[in-house]
Write a protein that holds these residues in place. Structure first.
Motif, PDB file in Angstrom:
ATOM      1  N   GLN A  60       1.158  -1.173  -0.087  1.00  0.00           N
ATOM      2  CA  GLN A  60      -0.078   0.064   0.116  1.00  0.00           C
ATOM      3  C   GLN A  60       0.996   1.375   0.097  1.00  0.00           C
ATOM      4  O   GLN A  60       0.415   2.218  -0.765  1.00  0.00           O
ATOM      5  CB  GLN A  60      -0.957  -0.023   1.252  1.00  0.00           C
ATOM      6  CG  GLN A  60      -2.037  -0.805   1.092  1.00  0.00           C
ATOM      7  CD  GLN A  60      -2.935  -1.228   2.445  1.00  0.00           C
ATOM      8  OE1 GLN A  60      -2.987  -2.256   2.983  1.00  0.00           O
ATOM      9  NE2 GLN A  60      -3.399   0.010   2.827  1.00  0.00           N
ATOM     10  N   CYS A 116       2.142   1.888  -3.252  1.00  0.00           N
ATOM     11  CA  CYS A 116       1.238   2.360  -4.290  1.00  0.00           C
ATOM     12  C   CYS A 116       1.067   3.732  -4.095  1.00  0.00           C
ATOM     13  O   CYS A 116       0.945   4.642  -5.030  1.00  0.00           O
ATOM     14  CB  CYS A 116      -0.055   1.532  -4.131  1.00  0.00           C
ATOM     15  SG  CYS A 116      -0.097   0.110  -4.820  1.00  0.00           S
ATOM     16  N   PHE A 150      -3.570   4.629   0.966  1.00  0.00           N
ATOM     17  CA  PHE A 150      -1.955   4.386   0.973  1.00  0.00           C
ATOM     18  C   PHE A 150      -1.310   4.791   2.024  1.00  0.00           C
ATOM     19  O   PHE A 150      -0.280   4.535   2.305  1.00  0.00           O
ATOM     20  CB  PHE A 150      -1.500   5.229  -0.321  1.00  0.00           C
ATOM     21  CG  PHE A 150      -1.960   4.904  -1.441  1.00  0.00           C
ATOM     22  CD1 PHE A 150      -2.484   3.651  -1.841  1.00  0.00           C
ATOM     23  CD2 PHE A 150      -2.354   6.090  -2.292  1.00  0.00           C
ATOM     24  CE1 PHE A 150      -2.924   3.452  -2.959  1.00  0.00           C
ATOM     25  CE2 PHE A 150      -2.776   5.500  -3.583  1.00  0.00           C
ATOM     26  CZ  PHE A 150      -3.295   4.315  -3.900  1.00  0.00           C
TER      27      PHE A 150
END
Length: 96
Positions: A31, A34, A55
């Motif tokens: 996450q 990303c 995120f």
């Protein structure tokens, strides 16, 4: 991010150190990555990374980027991707 790309990156990431203080749970590395890619792609400031995207905060992503940079993750990934590209090129018979 595709599962294939993540399978290349994940082994390069350093193990997180122990938490020194209690608080929120650690944002998973995928996450955070990303989030890093989102900021780099869009050009927004770290502090404006939308929480709704899941995120983590911009500061979390920025710290993870800095830690991974210090650990040499990006250099290792670069070498790995070049090797993968070269092997793909040689297996298809393509050259210069």
């Amino acid at each position: 991010m595709s599962d294939e790309l993540w399978s290349l990156i994940e082994p390069l990431l350093p193990e997180p150190g122990p938490k020194l203080v209690e608080g929120r749970p650690r944002v998973p590395d995928r996450q955070a990555l990303c989030g890093i890619l989102f900021v780099l792609h869009t050009g927004i400031q770290w502090e404006y990374l939308p929480q709704e995207l899941g995120f983590g905060s911009g500061m979390t992503c920025w710290r993870r980027l800095a830690a991974w940079n210090e650990a040499g993750v990006w250099d290792q990934l670069h070498v790995l991707l070049l090797e993968k590209l070269r092997s793909k090129t040689s297996s298809t018979g393509r050259g210069r």
